[in-house]
Write an enzyme that holds these catalytic residues in place. Structure first.
Site, mmCIF file in Angstrom:
data_model
loop_
_atom_site.group_PDB
_atom_site.id
_atom_site.type_symbol
_atom_site.label_atom_id
_atom_site.label_comp_id
_atom_site.label_asym_id
_atom_site.label_seq_id
_atom_site.Cartn_x
_atom_site.Cartn_y
_atom_site.Cartn_z
ATOM 1 N N ASP A 150 -0.701 12.064 -8.068
ATOM 2 C CA ASP A 150 -1.295 10.789 -8.497
ATOM 3 C C ASP A 150 -1.154 9.800 -7.336
ATOM 4 O O ASP A 150 -0.032 9.465 -6.933
ATOM 5 C CB ASP A 150 -0.564 10.273 -9.748
ATOM 6 C CG ASP A 150 -1.216 9.032 -10.342
ATOM 7 O OD1 ASP A 150 -2.456 8.892 -10.249
ATOM 8 O OD2 ASP A 150 -0.487 8.193 -10.905
ATOM 9 N N GLU A 197 3.030 5.998 -3.657
ATOM 10 C CA GLU A 197 2.865 4.566 -3.917
ATOM 11 C C GLU A 197 3.309 3.784 -2.680
ATOM 12 O O GLU A 197 4.301 4.143 -2.037
ATOM 13 C CB GLU A 197 3.701 4.201 -5.164
ATOM 14 C CG GLU A 197 3.866 2.733 -5.442
ATOM 15 C CD GLU A 197 2.555 1.964 -5.551
ATOM 16 O OE1 GLU A 197 1.634 2.392 -6.244
ATOM 17 O OE2 GLU A 197 2.472 0.902 -4.909
ATOM 18 N N ASP A 247 -6.719 -0.729 -6.187
ATOM 19 C CA ASP A 247 -6.976 -2.163 -5.976
ATOM 20 C C ASP A 247 -8.387 -2.366 -5.434
ATOM 21 O O ASP A 247 -8.777 -1.718 -4.466
ATOM 22 C CB ASP A 247 -5.967 -2.727 -4.970
ATOM 23 C CG ASP A 247 -4.537 -2.636 -5.488
ATOM 24 O OD1 ASP A 247 -4.311 -2.983 -6.660
ATOM 25 O OD2 ASP A 247 -3.652 -2.209 -4.723
ATOM 26 N N LYS A 258 -12.822 -9.367 -1.795
ATOM 27 C CA LYS A 258 -13.523 -10.056 -0.696
ATOM 28 C C LYS A 258 -13.981 -9.063 0.367
ATOM 29 O O LYS A 258 -13.233 -8.145 0.723
ATOM 30 C CB LYS A 258 -12.586 -11.067 -0.042
ATOM 31 C CG LYS A 258 -12.210 -12.202 -0.958
ATOM 32 C CD LYS A 258 -11.296 -13.171 -0.239
ATOM 33 C CE LYS A 258 -10.873 -14.267 -1.208
ATOM 34 N NZ LYS A 258 -9.695 -14.977 -0.791
ATOM 35 N N ASP A 267 -12.502 0.262 -13.393
ATOM 36 C CA ASP A 267 -13.356 -0.613 -14.212
ATOM 37 C C ASP A 267 -14.226 -1.503 -13.329
ATOM 38 O O ASP A 267 -14.958 -2.342 -13.842
ATOM 39 C CB ASP A 267 -12.488 -1.489 -15.134
ATOM 40 C CG ASP A 267 -11.468 -2.300 -14.352
ATOM 41 O OD1 ASP A 267 -10.799 -1.732 -13.465
ATOM 42 O OD2 ASP A 267 -11.350 -3.515 -14.606
ATOM 43 N N ASN A 293 1.806 5.370 2.424
ATOM 44 C CA ASN A 293 0.516 4.686 2.511
ATOM 45 C C ASN A 293 -0.537 5.782 2.561
ATOM 46 O O ASN A 293 -0.787 6.372 3.605
ATOM 47 C CB ASN A 293 0.480 3.820 3.769
ATOM 48 C CG ASN A 293 -0.838 3.081 3.915
ATOM 49 O OD1 ASN A 293 -1.826 3.418 3.267
ATOM 50 N ND2 ASN A 293 -0.858 2.091 4.782
HETATM 51 C C1 LIG Z 1 -4.206 -1.549 -9.579
HETATM 52 S S1 LIG Z 1 -2.821 -0.522 -9.307
HETATM 53 C C2 LIG Z 1 -3.128 0.825 -10.439
HETATM 54 C C3 LIG Z 1 -1.881 1.583 -10.719
HETATM 55 C C4 LIG Z 1 -2.028 2.808 -11.639
HETATM 56 N N1 LIG Z 1 -2.756 3.863 -10.955
HETATM 57 C C5 LIG Z 1 -2.670 2.440 -12.933
HETATM 58 O O1 LIG Z 1 -3.814 2.902 -13.161
HETATM 59 O O2 LIG Z 1 -2.047 1.721 -13.728
HETATM 60 C C6 LIG Z 1 -3.119 0.254 -7.726
HETATM 61 C C7 LIG Z 1 -1.859 0.838 -7.136
HETATM 62 O O3 LIG Z 1 -2.155 1.483 -5.891
HETATM 63 C C8 LIG Z 1 -1.156 1.148 -4.930
HETATM 64 N N2 LIG Z 1 -1.735 1.305 -3.580
HETATM 65 C C9 LIG Z 1 -2.646 0.509 -2.997
HETATM 66 N N3 LIG Z 1 -2.948 0.959 -1.756
HETATM 67 C C10 LIG Z 1 -2.210 2.083 -1.579
HETATM 68 C C11 LIG Z 1 -2.097 3.004 -0.514
HETATM 69 N N4 LIG Z 1 -2.780 2.845 0.613
HETATM 70 N N5 LIG Z 1 -1.243 4.048 -0.651
HETATM 71 C C12 LIG Z 1 -0.522 4.204 -1.799
HETATM 72 N N6 LIG Z 1 -0.601 3.368 -2.854
HETATM 73 C C13 LIG Z 1 -1.437 2.321 -2.745
HETATM 74 C C14 LIG Z 1 -0.813 -0.277 -5.277
HETATM 75 O O4 LIG Z 1 0.427 -0.702 -4.759
HETATM 76 C C15 LIG Z 1 -0.820 -0.221 -6.802
HETATM 77 O O5 LIG Z 1 0.428 0.172 -7.327
#
Ligand SMILES: C[S@@+](CC[C@H](N)C(=O)[O-])C[C@H]1O[C@@H](n2cnc3c(N)ncnc32)[C@H](O)[C@@H]1O
Length: 208
Positions: A40, A65, A118, A122, A154, A92
């Site tokens: 995941d 994460e 995310d 912008k 979404d 990352n």
């Molecule tokens: C909007 S949250 C959604 C979390 C979860 N998947 C959910 O559906 O509830 C997006 C997650 O992706 C992580 N994230 C963003 N860019 C990332 C990256 N380059 N590598 C790993 N995680 C990342 C963020 O820190 C955040 O926890």
């Protein structure tokens, strides 16, 4: 114990996050490293995987994460629940998923999920979005034949952007689906559902 507090977003392009992670050594993190592997990407607090790992004892679950305190908290909860088929790692994914997976054999991943990444609304922040060519290439390389990638969001423009990037990989076949195929919803999916918002979903299956 209260939930660990973290920044809502971190900039994955900031120097601090452009690190090379230690490659995963699968035998060291799971009690049975031969089980099918579920990854995941962007697992946040990891509650989706925690529930999945409780339900599916014959699978290994790996969450990556970028917000490190969430990884620490999630590993603590996994340990408290005595789950030896669950692990979270600070990574990352956009920048270094390839390095993180490099000690694993190609074709090890059975299922990959990217759920509500995310959007970075912008235009000037578009480079921070998670799904890029390199990530898709890595995921496709480590996916088993007939293995599946499940993506949901979404945000309509983000859905189109991500699906278009996955579509460019000719080793993958796209299927539109209306429901989450798993018995568990992520925190974000539950929140979106409560607001009655539409969700855009795809499966990409490895066909060659
Ligand atoms: C909007 S949250 C959604 C979390 C979860 N998947 C959910 O559906 O509830 C997006 C997650 O992706 C992580 N994230 C963003 N860019 C990332 C990256 N380059 N590598 C790993 N995680 C990342 C963020 O820190 C955040 O926890």
């Amino acid at each position: 114990m209260p939930r660990v507090r973290v920044h809502q977003h971190v900039n994955p392009l900031a120097p601090y996050y452009r690190f090379t992670p230690k490659p995963l050594e699968i035998e060291k993190v799971f009690a049975r490293s031969d089980l099918p592997l579920f990854l995941d990407i962007g697992c946040a607090r990891g509650r989706f995987l925690l529930k999945m790992a409780e339900i599916e004892k014959d699978w290994n679950f790996l969450g990556v994460e970028i917000r490190e305190p969430l990884v620490e908290e999630a590993n603590r909860l996994a340990k408290e629940a005595n789950l030896t088929n669950l692990r979270y790692e600070f990574c990352n994914a956009t920048y270094s998923l390839d390095k993180f997976l490099e000690k694993l054999p190609a074709g090890i991943l059975q299922t990959v999920t990217i759920q509500f990444p995310d959007p970075w609304f912008k235009n000037k922040h578009a480079k921070r979005r998670m799904v890029k060519d390199k990530l898709v290439e890595t995921v496709a390389e480590y996916l088993k034949p007939a293995g599946k990638i499940f993506i949901q969001t979404d945000i309509d423009f983000l859905a189109e952007e991500m699906f278009a990037i996955f579509r460019e990989n000719t080793n993958l076949r796209e299927t539109e689906i209306s429901e989450n195929p798993f018995p568990v919803k992520t925190e974000r999916e539950t929140a979106v559902e409560e607001k009655g918002l539409p969700v855009f979903r795809r499966i990409f299956e490895k066909i060659k």
